[in-house]
Design a protein around this motif. Structure first.
Motif, PDB file in Angstrom:
ATOM      1  N   ARG A   3      35.029  34.586  47.104  1.00 30.30           N
ATOM      2  CA  ARG A   3      35.912  33.430  47.008  1.00 30.30           C
ATOM      3  C   ARG A   3      37.353  33.911  46.895  1.00 30.30           C
ATOM      4  O   ARG A   3      37.633  34.880  46.201  1.00 30.30           O
ATOM      5  N   GLU A   5      39.731  32.855  45.164  1.00 25.68           N
ATOM      6  CA  GLU A   5      40.187  32.842  43.775  1.00 25.68           C
ATOM      7  C   GLU A   5      39.870  34.154  43.052  1.00 25.68           C
ATOM      8  O   GLU A   5      40.499  34.475  42.055  1.00 25.68           O
ATOM      9  N   HIS A   6      38.872  34.892  43.547  1.00 30.34           N
ATOM     10  CA  HIS A   6      38.497  36.171  42.949  1.00 30.34           C
ATOM     11  C   HIS A   6      39.250  37.342  43.574  1.00 30.34           C
ATOM     12  O   HIS A   6      39.272  38.431  43.011  1.00 30.34           O
ATOM     13  N   GLN A 122      40.688  23.622  42.572  1.00 35.32           N
ATOM     14  CA  GLN A 122      39.770  24.556  41.910  1.00 35.32           C
ATOM     15  C   GLN A 122      40.464  25.853  41.508  1.00 35.32           C
ATOM     16  O   GLN A 122      40.007  26.552  40.607  1.00 35.32           O
ATOM     17  N   TRP A 123      41.602  26.194  42.122  1.00 40.55           N
ATOM     18  CA  TRP A 123      42.338  27.395  41.746  1.00 40.55           C
ATOM     19  C   TRP A 123      42.765  27.335  40.275  1.00 40.55           C
ATOM     20  O   TRP A 123      42.915  28.376  39.624  1.00 40.55           O
ATOM     21  N   CYS A 125      41.122  26.571  37.783  1.00 32.88           N
ATOM     22  CA  CYS A 125      40.017  26.974  36.908  1.00 32.88           C
ATOM     23  C   CYS A 125      39.911  28.487  36.744  1.00 32.88           C
ATOM     24  O   CYS A 125      39.024  28.965  36.027  1.00 32.88           O
ATOM     25  N   HIS A 126      40.793  29.230  37.380  1.00 35.87           N
ATOM     26  CA  HIS A 126      40.738  30.692  37.352  1.00 35.87           C
ATOM     27  C   HIS A 126      42.050  31.250  36.818  1.00 35.87           C
ATOM     28  O   HIS A 126      43.125  30.801  37.205  1.00 35.87           O
ATOM     29  N   THR A 128      44.228  33.715  37.472  1.00 37.02           N
ATOM     30  CA  THR A 128      44.515  34.674  38.536  1.00 37.02           C
ATOM     31  C   THR A 128      45.758  35.511  38.255  1.00 37.02           C
ATOM     32  O   THR A 128      46.066  36.414  39.022  1.00 37.02           O
ATOM     33  N   PRO A 134      43.360  28.616  32.053  1.00 38.18           N
ATOM     34  CA  PRO A 134      42.878  27.536  32.904  1.00 38.18           C
ATOM     35  C   PRO A 134      42.884  26.150  32.252  1.00 38.18           C
ATOM     36  O   PRO A 134      43.374  25.196  32.862  1.00 38.18           O
ATOM     37  N   GLU A 162      33.493  26.460  41.106  1.00 43.66           N
ATOM     38  CA  GLU A 162      32.504  27.529  41.164  1.00 43.66           C
ATOM     39  C   GLU A 162      31.375  27.323  40.166  1.00 43.66           C
ATOM     40  O   GLU A 162      30.228  27.658  40.433  1.00 43.66           O
ATOM     41  N   HIS A 166      33.639  24.389  35.231  1.00 42.75           N
ATOM     42  CA  HIS A 166      34.911  24.115  35.894  1.00 42.75           C
ATOM     43  C   HIS A 166      35.032  22.625  36.207  1.00 42.75           C
ATOM     44  O   HIS A 166      36.074  22.017  35.979  1.00 42.75           O
TER      45      HIS A 166
END
Length: 180
Positions: A3, A5-6, A122-123, A125-126, A128, A134, A162, A166
């Motif tokens: 993904r 985001e990872h 959804q970004w 939730c991470h 980064t 988050p 994910e 989330h």
């Protein structure tokens, strides 16, 4: 496939080169425009009344064309300078602003008649980047969104969280701000 985001923060992952690949993808164009048509239906805007729509995480601006075809004006935000550069290059006259949705939305109160977001929320939730929390970023986003939407305006998101946690975090923050 990992993904995005990872792999990296959105502004780093969507470099200038990645943004151009994304914008040149016929598959992505069809998918994004189809999703934009659907979120436009779900906004349920009054027929024949032009609206001002916020596109959060607008990327290269694919969602803009269906909004414009429906007679609406849109302003897009994205954290990636590369994606916004591609939007400006291929969609002349589009109005886009570089902004991190996790810091809130920095527009006048009540100015937007609706909000769309495709494959972006959804970004939040991470974590980064260092300092990203988050839950706090999600709350800031929904608080800011509620502030910039006109009374009764809708926000429609397509996202792919994910983990169930989330989705719960997003749902709780939206409900806390009065979204249904």
């Amino acid at each position: 496939m990992t993904r995005p985001e990872h792999a990296a923060a959105a502004d780093a992952f969507y470099s200038n080169a990645e943004a151009l690949r994304y914008d040149d993808s016929a598959r992505m164009a069809v998918t994004q425009r189809h999703l934009a048509d659907r979120v436009l239906q779900l906004l349920a805007l009054p027929a024949g009344a032009p609206a001002l729509i916020l596109d959060v995480g607008c990327g290269t601006g694919y969602s803009g064309r269906p909004l414009e075809k429906a007679g609406h004006t849109w302003i897009g935000t994205d954290v990636s300078a590369g994606m916004l550069g591609a939007a400006r290059q291929t969609r002349r006259g589009c109005q886009v602003v570089q902004s991190d949705m996790g810091t809130g939305l920095h527009f006048r109160y009540g100015v937007f008649d609706g909000c769309v977001s495709i494959s972006a929320v959804q970004w939040l939730c991470h974590a980064t980047k260092g300092g990203h929390e988050p839950a706090k970023r999600v709350c800031r986003f929904f608080r800011g969104l509620k502030a910039v939407l006109a009374a009764g305006a809708r926000a429609v998101f397509q996202l792919y969280p994910e983990q169930p946690e989330h989705m719960q975090m997003l749902r709780d923050a939206a409900l806390e701000q009065g979204f249904g």
